[in-house]
Design a protein around this motif. Structure first.
Motif, PDB file in Angstrom:
ATOM      1  N   PRO A   1       0.815  -1.225   0.000  1.00  0.00           N
ATOM      2  CA  PRO A   1       0.000   0.000   0.000  1.00  0.00           C
ATOM      3  C   PRO A   1       0.846   1.272   0.000  1.00  0.00           C
ATOM      4  O   PRO A   1       0.428   2.299  -0.539  1.00  0.00           O
TER       5      PRO A   1
ATOM      6  N   VAL B   1       0.371   4.985  -1.855  1.00  0.00           N
ATOM      7  CA  VAL B   1       0.289   6.223  -1.072  1.00  0.00           C
ATOM      8  C   VAL B   1       1.387   7.187  -1.504  1.00  0.00           C
ATOM      9  O   VAL B   1       1.146   8.374  -1.749  1.00  0.00           O
TER      10      VAL B   1
ATOM     11  N   LEU C   1       1.080  10.974  -3.151  1.00  0.00           N
ATOM     12  CA  LEU C   1       1.614  12.141  -2.448  1.00  0.00           C
ATOM     13  C   LEU C   1       2.731  12.814  -3.251  1.00  0.00           C
ATOM     14  O   LEU C   1       3.113  13.943  -2.961  1.00  0.00           O
TER      15      LEU C   1
ATOM     16  N   LEU D   1      -8.345  -2.140   1.418  1.00  0.00           N
ATOM     17  CA  LEU D   1      -7.884  -1.434   2.620  1.00  0.00           C
ATOM     18  C   LEU D   1      -7.677   0.049   2.315  1.00  0.00           C
ATOM     19  O   LEU D   1      -8.135   0.922   3.054  1.00  0.00           O
ATOM     20  N   LEU D   2      -7.000   0.349   1.201  1.00  0.00           N
ATOM     21  CA  LEU D   2      -6.767   1.760   0.848  1.00  0.00           C
ATOM     22  C   LEU D   2      -8.069   2.473   0.524  1.00  0.00           C
ATOM     23  O   LEU D   2      -8.224   3.660   0.790  1.00  0.00           O
TER      24      LEU D   2
ATOM     25  N   GLU E   1     -10.678   2.163   2.073  1.00  0.00           N
ATOM     26  CA  GLU E   1     -11.253   2.566   3.357  1.00  0.00           C
ATOM     27  C   GLU E   1     -10.456   3.698   4.002  1.00  0.00           C
ATOM     28  O   GLU E   1     -11.016   4.531   4.694  1.00  0.00           O
ATOM     29  N   ILE E   2      -9.139   3.717   3.778  1.00  0.00           N
ATOM     30  CA  ILE E   2      -8.301   4.705   4.463  1.00  0.00           C
ATOM     31  C   ILE E   2      -8.283   6.046   3.724  1.00  0.00           C
ATOM     32  O   ILE E   2      -8.547   7.098   4.320  1.00  0.00           O
ATOM     33  N   LEU E   3      -7.968   6.029   2.438  1.00  0.00           N
ATOM     34  CA  LEU E   3      -7.703   7.281   1.727  1.00  0.00           C
ATOM     35  C   LEU E   3      -8.894   8.238   1.689  1.00  0.00           C
ATOM     36  O   LEU E   3      -8.708   9.447   1.880  1.00  0.00           O
TER      37      LEU E   3
ATOM     38  N   GLN F   1     -10.936   8.944   3.855  1.00  0.00           N
ATOM     39  CA  GLN F   1     -11.074   9.657   5.125  1.00  0.00           C
ATOM     40  C   GLN F   1     -10.291  10.960   5.117  1.00  0.00           C
ATOM     41  O   GLN F   1     -10.498  11.832   5.954  1.00  0.00           O
ATOM     42  N   PHE F   2      -9.351  11.062   4.194  1.00  0.00           N
ATOM     43  CA  PHE F   2      -8.549  12.281   4.107  1.00  0.00           C
ATOM     44  C   PHE F   2      -8.790  13.002   2.779  1.00  0.00           C
ATOM     45  O   PHE F   2      -7.922  13.695   2.260  1.00  0.00           O
TER      46      PHE F   2
ATOM     47  N   LEU G   1       0.389   7.712   6.924  1.00  0.00           N
ATOM     48  CA  LEU G   1      -0.555   6.976   6.075  1.00  0.00           C
ATOM     49  C   LEU G   1      -0.092   5.521   5.896  1.00  0.00           C
ATOM     50  O   LEU G   1      -0.905   4.596   5.864  1.00  0.00           O
TER      51      LEU G   1
ATOM     52  N   MET H   1      -0.928   3.608   8.926  1.00  0.00           N
ATOM     53  CA  MET H   1      -2.352   3.264   8.949  1.00  0.00           C
ATOM     54  C   MET H   1      -2.623   2.025   8.106  1.00  0.00           C
ATOM     55  O   MET H   1      -3.421   1.159   8.479  1.00  0.00           O
ATOM     56  N   ALA H   2      -1.943   1.959   6.940  1.00  0.00           N
ATOM     57  CA  ALA H   2      -2.156   0.797   6.075  1.00  0.00           C
ATOM     58  C   ALA H   2      -1.560  -0.454   6.707  1.00  0.00           C
ATOM     59  O   ALA H   2      -2.109  -1.545   6.578  1.00  0.00           O
TER      60      ALA H   2
ATOM     61  N   SER I   1      -3.313  -0.490  11.083  1.00  0.00           N
ATOM     62  CA  SER I   1      -4.618  -0.087  11.617  1.00  0.00           C
ATOM     63  C   SER I   1      -5.526  -1.300  11.836  1.00  0.00           C
ATOM     64  O   SER I   1      -6.378  -1.292  12.708  1.00  0.00           O
TER      65      SER I   1
ATOM     66  N   LEU J   1      -6.264   9.729  15.889  1.00  0.00           N
ATOM     67  CA  LEU J   1      -6.207   9.562  14.437  1.00  0.00           C
ATOM     68  C   LEU J   1      -6.204   8.077  14.062  1.00  0.00           C
ATOM     69  O   LEU J   1      -6.998   7.628  13.224  1.00  0.00           O
TER      70      LEU J   1
ATOM     71  N   THR K   1      -9.510   6.332  14.827  1.00  0.00           N
ATOM     72  CA  THR K   1     -10.585   6.723  13.927  1.00  0.00           C
ATOM     73  C   THR K   1     -10.451   5.991  12.595  1.00  0.00           C
ATOM     74  O   THR K   1     -11.432   5.479  12.047  1.00  0.00           O
ATOM     75  N   VAL K   2      -9.231   5.932  12.084  1.00  0.00           N
ATOM     76  CA  VAL K   2      -9.004   5.223  10.825  1.00  0.00           C
ATOM     77  C   VAL K   2      -9.244   3.722  11.026  1.00  0.00           C
ATOM     78  O   VAL K   2      -9.890   3.060  10.215  1.00  0.00           O
TER      79      VAL K   2
ATOM     80  N   ARG L   1     -12.766   2.237  10.901  1.00  0.00           N
ATOM     81  CA  ARG L   1     -13.359   1.977   9.592  1.00  0.00           C
ATOM     82  C   ARG L   1     -12.709   0.777   8.896  1.00  0.00           C
ATOM     83  O   ARG L   1     -13.406  -0.050   8.300  1.00  0.00           O
ATOM     84  N   THR L   2     -11.388   0.667   8.970  1.00  0.00           N
ATOM     85  CA  THR L   2     -10.751  -0.461   8.285  1.00  0.00           C
ATOM     86  C   THR L   2     -11.147  -1.779   8.957  1.00  0.00           C
ATOM     87  O   THR L   2     -11.423  -2.766   8.279  1.00  0.00           O
TER      88      THR L   2
END
Lengths: 141, 375
Positions: free
Chosen positions: A49, A53, A57, A88-89, A91-93, A95-96, B304, B307-308, B311, B333, B336-337, B340-341
């Motif tokens: 992942p 990311v 970025l 997974l990404l 779900e994460i990305l 959020q931002f 980030l 988190m991957a 999390s 932070l 919160t992440v 959801r995951t």
């Protein structure tokens, strides 16, 4: 703004299927927009992942991950693992504020040159529509 | 029917009573040692200590509202490979949950370990604990904390305030402090066959854990509400990449949050490798592309990536926030992440040893919506 915007797309493609399909699309002279940069991986199962990311970025507006169809993986199941990581990404990305449409996962087999060209063209059009990645205008990532 | 025994509290109070209970465990010939928080250095923090001599349990304070580190990592060290002896470990629920995750990642083993879980009233972060202690005697302050928390008026760490798991799961023996009358007795439950045989060997009188379920229920309800508020607040503060960058703006890339994280277990983290030893001309190139470049680089990228990577296993123990030198609310932070995951893979870290970590397995027929198909 969006008229001038040309997206930069990074694609992580597997050596055995999608890279071969990209080769086929090229040698068959299929028309593809020039916004794509290919990164040839041995398997989509090795796309961590953090590669995706980092791409987003560092200037990519979209990332394509493409490998063998389910059941066709050269390493038996790497593509299934890739699917969980993209999930997974997804779900994460968001959020931002990073739209999940910016990360696309497809299966394109070695003989599907036309599929590859169409996938690439569609994805570039979608991202052109979506607009540039927020990170492009930031000094901080 | 699982045994519920009674740790009788006499005039000297619950801490000596608990020490007596631990001494009894340690005198059992099947146990070689106990890992438990011990006051070793006067008014310092009580650190997890591997005690083999029952006499040296006199500094043990399993109830102390201090949480200097998540001991799951320490227990992983004690159970990777053979010591030849079985030990017990007195842990908080979040430490046990983190340990369960580590065992599933082959970083430890349940084979030679007896987990003694404590009902958890929460704890202070390291700075606040030192302030709370002041110049007073640590054991007295521990008891003061219990009196205060019974009245609901303690300012524990944010992670503890938002923790919906005050009761230990997957322990062998549970010390049921919640709802207990600390002037009379503490109920102790056997929750596994090996816990059962150990507890029965102590010959303690039977009792029931009256009031414990109600006390836990009330705690969970309050903390869940706090947690949901925290999620909302954090989501509102980090909704875009710019907001996230601002949220993390004090980060100095020290990676303390990763070091403190019990489930971040890689021996060599990619962020410590030469992948990130960039050359001067690379920095110049990146700076010129946008006109400026924040140094150190890759801060948001680091978070980030974490988190991957972790999390899915985040147990919300809050040690990341505890370790942050600049008080960035990283626990908020990550939790919160992670909420959801974890929900998207229907996974609760630490819930069961039988549930594989989601990124280590797959099914052939799942997440079809994740894949784009050509029409």
């Amino acid at each position: 703004m969006s008229q001038e915007f040309e997206p930069t797309i990074l694609a992580f493609v597997c050596n055995w299927c999608t890279y071969t399909a990209a080769d086929l699309a090229g040698t068959s002279r299929m028309v593809q927009q020039p916004n794509l940069r290919l990164v040839r991986m041995m398997c989509t199962g090795m796309v961590d992942p953090k590669y995706i990311v980092k791409s987003l970025l560092s200037g990519a507006d979209g990332v394509l991950v493409s490998g063998c169809h389910p059941g066709d993986c050269h390493y038996i199941n790497g593509n299934y693992k890739a699917r969980r990581r993209v999930k997974l990404l997804n779900e994460i990305l968001p959020q931002f504020g990073i739209e999940k449409e910016r990360v696309k996962l497809t299966w394109v087999g070695a003989s599907e040159g036309n599929e590859f060209a169409a996938t690439v063209n569609n994805f570039i059009n979608e991202i052109r529509e979506l607009g540039p990645m927020e990170a492009r205008s930031m000094a901080v990532v | 029917m699982a045994t519920t025994a009674k740790i009788q509290i006499d005039g000297s109070g619950p801490i000596p009573a608990l020490q007596g209970f631990l001494r009894g465990l340690l005198e059992n010939e099947t146990l070689g040692g106990i890992m438990v928080p011990v006051h070793l250095f006067g008014k310092g923090l009580p650190m997890p200590t591997l005690v083999t001599d029952p006499e040296q349990l006199s500094g043990a304070d399993p109830l102390a509202p201090a949480f200097p580190m998540n001991s799951a990592k320490l227990l992983s060290r004690l159970t990777r490979g053979q010591s030849g002896e079985r030990i017990a470990a007195v842990m908080r629920p979040c430490e046990i949950r983190a340990f369960v995750e580590l065992v599933k990642l082959n970083q430890g083993s349940m084979d030679d370990i007896i987990l003694v879980g404590m009902d958890c009233m929460g704890a202070f972060d390291n700075v606040a604990y030192k302030q709370f202690l002041g110049d007073d005697e640590p054991f007295e302050k521990t008891m003061e904390f219990y009196k205060m928390s019974a009245n609901g008026g303690v300012d524990i760490a944010p992670a503890c305030k938002a923790c919906e798991y005050p009761a230990p799961a997957n322990a062998d023996i549970v010390i049921g402090v919640a709802g207990a009358d600390l002037s009379d007795h503490i109920p102790v439950m056997a929750t596994s066959p090996r816990g059962e045989s150990l507890l029965n060997g102590l010959g303690l009188p039977e009792t029931s854990a009256a009031g414990r379920d109600e006390a836990l229920e009330a705690m969970v309800a309050k903390r869940t509400a706090t947690r949901d508020e925290m999620f909302e607040r954090t989501r509102a503060a980090t909704g875009t990449l710019s907001d996230l960058s601002e949220y993390l703006s004090a980060c100095v890339n020290c990676y303390n949050c990763r070091v403190a994280c019990p489930v971040c277990y890689c021996k060599e983290c990619v962020f410590n490798t030469d992948v990130f030893e960039h050359k001067p001309w690379q920095y110049m190139g990146w700076a010129k592309r946008k006109g400026s470049l924040k140094m150190p680089t890759d801060t948001v990228f680091y978070h980030l990536t974490r988190m991957a990577h972790m999390s899915m296993a985040c147990v919300g123990c809050g040690q990341c926030s505890n370790a942050c030198p600049n008080d960035i609310p990283v626990m908020e932070l990550f939790r919160t992440v992670a909420a959801r995951t974890q929900e998207s893979f229907d996974y609760v870290p630490g819930r069961s040893l039988d549930e594989a970590p989601p990124l280590s397995v797959f099914k052939e027929d799942e997440f079809q919506e994740t894949v784009s198909h050509m029409v």
